[in-house]
Design a protein around this motif. Structure first.
Motif, short mmCIF file in Angstrom:
data_model
loop_
_atom_site.label_atom_id
_atom_site.label_comp_id
_atom_site.label_asym_id
_atom_site.label_seq_id
_atom_site.Cartn_x
_atom_site.Cartn_y
_atom_site.Cartn_z
N MET A 107 0.66 -1.18 0.10
CA MET A 107 0.13 0.05 0.10
C MET A 107 0.63 1.33 0.07
SD MET A 107 -2.83 0.44 2.88
CE MET A 107 -3.49 -1.16 2.77
N GLY A 108 0.32 2.28 -0.75
CA GLY A 108 1.21 3.56 -0.79
C GLY A 108 0.31 4.82 -0.86
N PRO A 109 0.93 5.83 -0.93
CA PRO A 109 0.21 7.48 -1.05
C PRO A 109 -0.88 7.26 -2.27
CG PRO A 109 2.48 7.54 -0.75
CD PRO A 109 2.36 6.35 -1.14
N ASN A 110 -0.63 6.61 -3.39
CA ASN A 110 -1.56 6.67 -4.54
C ASN A 110 -2.96 5.50 -4.17
OD1 ASN A 110 -0.17 8.34 -6.15
ND2 ASN A 110 1.10 6.66 -6.81
N ASP A 111 -3.08 5.10 -3.06
CA ASP A 111 -3.92 4.11 -2.80
C ASP A 111 -5.04 4.80 -1.76
OD1 ASP A 111 -2.83 2.10 -4.51
OD2 ASP A 111 -1.38 1.75 -2.55
N VAL A 112 -6.06 3.96 -1.79
CA VAL A 112 -7.33 4.19 -0.87
C VAL A 112 -7.41 2.69 0.05
CG1 VAL A 112 -9.83 4.32 -0.54
CG2 VAL A 112 -8.52 5.72 -2.27
N LEU A 113 -7.55 2.84 1.36
CA LEU A 113 -7.95 1.69 2.15
C LEU A 113 -9.26 1.75 3.00
CD1 LEU A 113 -7.22 -0.82 3.79
CD2 LEU A 113 -6.18 0.77 5.55
N ILE A 114 -10.11 1.11 2.38
CA ILE A 114 -11.50 1.04 3.04
C ILE A 114 -11.38 0.13 4.20
CG2 ILE A 114 -13.94 0.57 2.83
CD1 ILE A 114 -13.77 1.35 -0.29
N VAL A 115 -11.60 0.49 5.38
CA VAL A 115 -11.62 -0.20 6.81
C VAL A 115 -13.19 -0.42 7.23
CG1 VAL A 115 -11.09 -0.82 9.07
CG2 VAL A 115 -9.42 0.36 7.31
N VAL A 126 -8.85 -0.63 14.18
CA VAL A 126 -8.10 0.55 14.34
C VAL A 126 -6.85 0.58 13.91
CG1 VAL A 126 -7.57 2.23 16.15
CG2 VAL A 126 -9.80 1.04 16.27
N GLU A 127 -5.97 -0.43 14.20
CA GLU A 127 -4.49 -0.64 13.98
C GLU A 127 -4.47 -0.48 12.25
OE1 GLU A 127 -2.37 -3.63 15.78
OE2 GLU A 127 -2.67 -2.46 17.97
N ALA A 128 -5.46 -1.29 11.47
CA ALA A 128 -5.33 -1.14 10.12
C ALA A 128 -5.44 -0.03 9.77
CB ALA A 128 -6.81 -2.23 9.45
N ALA A 129 -6.35 0.98 10.18
CA ALA A 129 -6.49 2.36 9.61
C ALA A 129 -5.33 3.25 9.95
CB ALA A 129 -7.74 2.97 10.27
N GLN A 130 -4.79 3.04 11.02
CA GLN A 130 -3.47 3.64 11.46
C GLN A 130 -2.47 3.23 10.59
OE1 GLN A 130 -3.43 2.30 15.60
NE2 GLN A 130 -4.40 4.13 16.39
N ARG A 157 -11.53 4.97 18.27
CA ARG A 157 -12.54 4.79 17.36
C ARG A 157 -11.88 4.79 16.04
NH1 ARG A 157 -17.50 7.72 16.82
NH2 ARG A 157 -16.19 9.47 16.65
N LEU A 158 -12.60 3.58 15.15
CA LEU A 158 -12.11 3.70 13.75
C LEU A 158 -12.29 5.10 13.15
CD1 LEU A 158 -11.59 2.47 11.01
CD2 LEU A 158 -13.56 1.53 10.83
N ALA A 159 -13.47 5.74 13.66
CA ALA A 159 -14.16 6.95 13.08
C ALA A 159 -13.08 7.89 13.36
CB ALA A 159 -15.51 7.36 13.52
N ASP A 160 -12.09 8.01 14.31
CA ASP A 160 -11.30 9.12 14.88
C ASP A 160 -10.01 8.91 14.10
OD1 ASP A 160 -12.98 9.56 17.13
OD2 ASP A 160 -12.17 8.08 18.38
N VAL A 161 -9.75 7.83 13.37
CA VAL A 161 -8.57 7.42 12.68
C VAL A 161 -8.77 7.95 11.22
CG1 VAL A 161 -6.79 5.87 12.12
CG2 VAL A 161 -7.72 5.82 14.30
N ALA A 162 -9.81 7.48 10.60
CA ALA A 162 -9.90 7.96 9.04
C ALA A 162 -10.17 9.13 8.81
CB ALA A 162 -11.51 6.90 8.82
N ASP A 163 -9.93 9.35 7.36
CA ASP A 163 -9.91 10.48 6.70
C ASP A 163 -11.38 10.82 6.42
OD1 ASP A 163 -6.89 11.32 6.47
OD2 ASP A 163 -7.08 9.11 5.15
N ILE A 164 -12.04 9.80 6.12
CA ILE A 164 -13.54 9.93 5.76
C ILE A 164 -14.26 8.90 6.57
CG2 ILE A 164 -15.10 9.66 3.47
CD1 ILE A 164 -12.40 10.45 1.88
N VAL A 165 -15.45 9.14 6.72
CA VAL A 165 -16.18 8.23 7.68
C VAL A 165 -17.50 8.16 6.76
CG1 VAL A 165 -17.34 7.82 9.63
CG2 VAL A 165 -14.95 8.62 9.60
N LEU A 166 -18.05 7.00 6.36
CA LEU A 166 -19.23 6.50 6.19
C LEU A 166 -20.17 5.92 7.21
CD1 LEU A 166 -18.16 5.15 2.67
CD2 LEU A 166 -19.40 7.39 2.85
#
Length: 245
Positions: A107-115, A126-130, A157-166
């Motif tokens: 994974m790198g800066p050009n990618d998206v990670l959906i957790v 939470v650690e995955a998002a971090q 929370r996961l929501a505290d770490v993520a850039d975008i929350v759905l």
């Protein structure tokens, strides 16, 4: 009168919740679609990770008819349900298991990670998002804000770490329907709502790409005309970076 009133009530509730997703998540869906569109233009990938039943979101997107070929599921039986659901529930609360799982996925800066995590507080998610953020990826969470606030008890929370929350809008515990004459509830909605939110983002991103003159990498159902050729080209492009193709 229907012979299945409780089933009808559950489906009506699920339909109503689905109908509210766009108004409750409009800005987040737009931001997530922006991120996926940017990733596609940069020839990046959209990684998807969840534990327990949430891992099915990764499989939902993988090699999916009508889905985007740039999606890569992050899969490890340790955190899934098919080889030991009880043990998986223990593992998803343990610190340190995510880093070795993620080593398989560059994974790198050009990618998206959906957790994906309904409760949004288990250590693994939470650690995955971090970890995704540390690698420079844009991190999108699919979670229940209400459930995670109740379950946090001071934890990150996961929501505290993520850039975008759905926000799937689900209640604490996931189940939506009261069983008459008892304290039990039945009828989880996080999988259905999570899949709808995720695919809504992919639809938006795909149409934007195609409208902008870029061929959206969309798989065709194997029984559709031309599917063999279209899918073979996509597989040839993404197989070197997707260990599950």
């Amino acid at each position: 009168m229907t012979k299945t009133p409780h089933a009808a009530a559950y489906l009506a509730d699920l339909t109503a919740r689905t109908g509210r997703l766009i108004e409750e998540n409009a800005a987040s869906i737009a931001a997530a679609a922006d991120a996926v569109e940017r990733t596609a233009k940069a020839d990046g990938l959209v990684y998807i990770f969840g534990t327990g039943h949430s891992h099915t979101m990764a499989e939902e997107a993988h090699y999916r008819a009508g889905g985007l070929a740039l999606t890569v599921p992050i899969l490890s039986s340790t955190t899934m349900v098919h080889e030991g659901a009880v043990a998986g529930t223990v593992f998803e609360r343990m610190s340190g298991i995510i880093a070795p799982i993620f080593e398989r996925y560059p994974m790198g800066p050009n990618d998206v990670l959906i957790v994906v995590s309904n409760s949004g507080v288990n250590t693994a998610t939470v650690e995955a998002a971090q970890l995704g953020k540390a690698k420079g990826a844009t991190v999108i969470a699919i979670t229940s804000e209400e459930y995670s606030r109740q379950a946090a008890n001071g934890r990150t929370r996961l929501a505290d770490v993520a850039d975008i929350v759905l926000d799937n809008g689900g209640p604490p515990g996931d189940a939506t329907m009261q069983v008459p004459g008892s304290e039990l509830r039945v009828g989880p909605i996080s999988t259905s709502i999570g899949a709808a939110l995720m695919n809504a983002v992919f639809v938006e991103a795909a149409v934007r790409l195609q409208s902008g003159g870029i061929n959206a990498p969309i798989y065709l159902s194997a029984n559709m005309p031309g599917a063999k050729e279209v899918n073979a080209a996509l597989i040839a492009k993404y197989r070197p970076r997707n260990p599950h193709l």
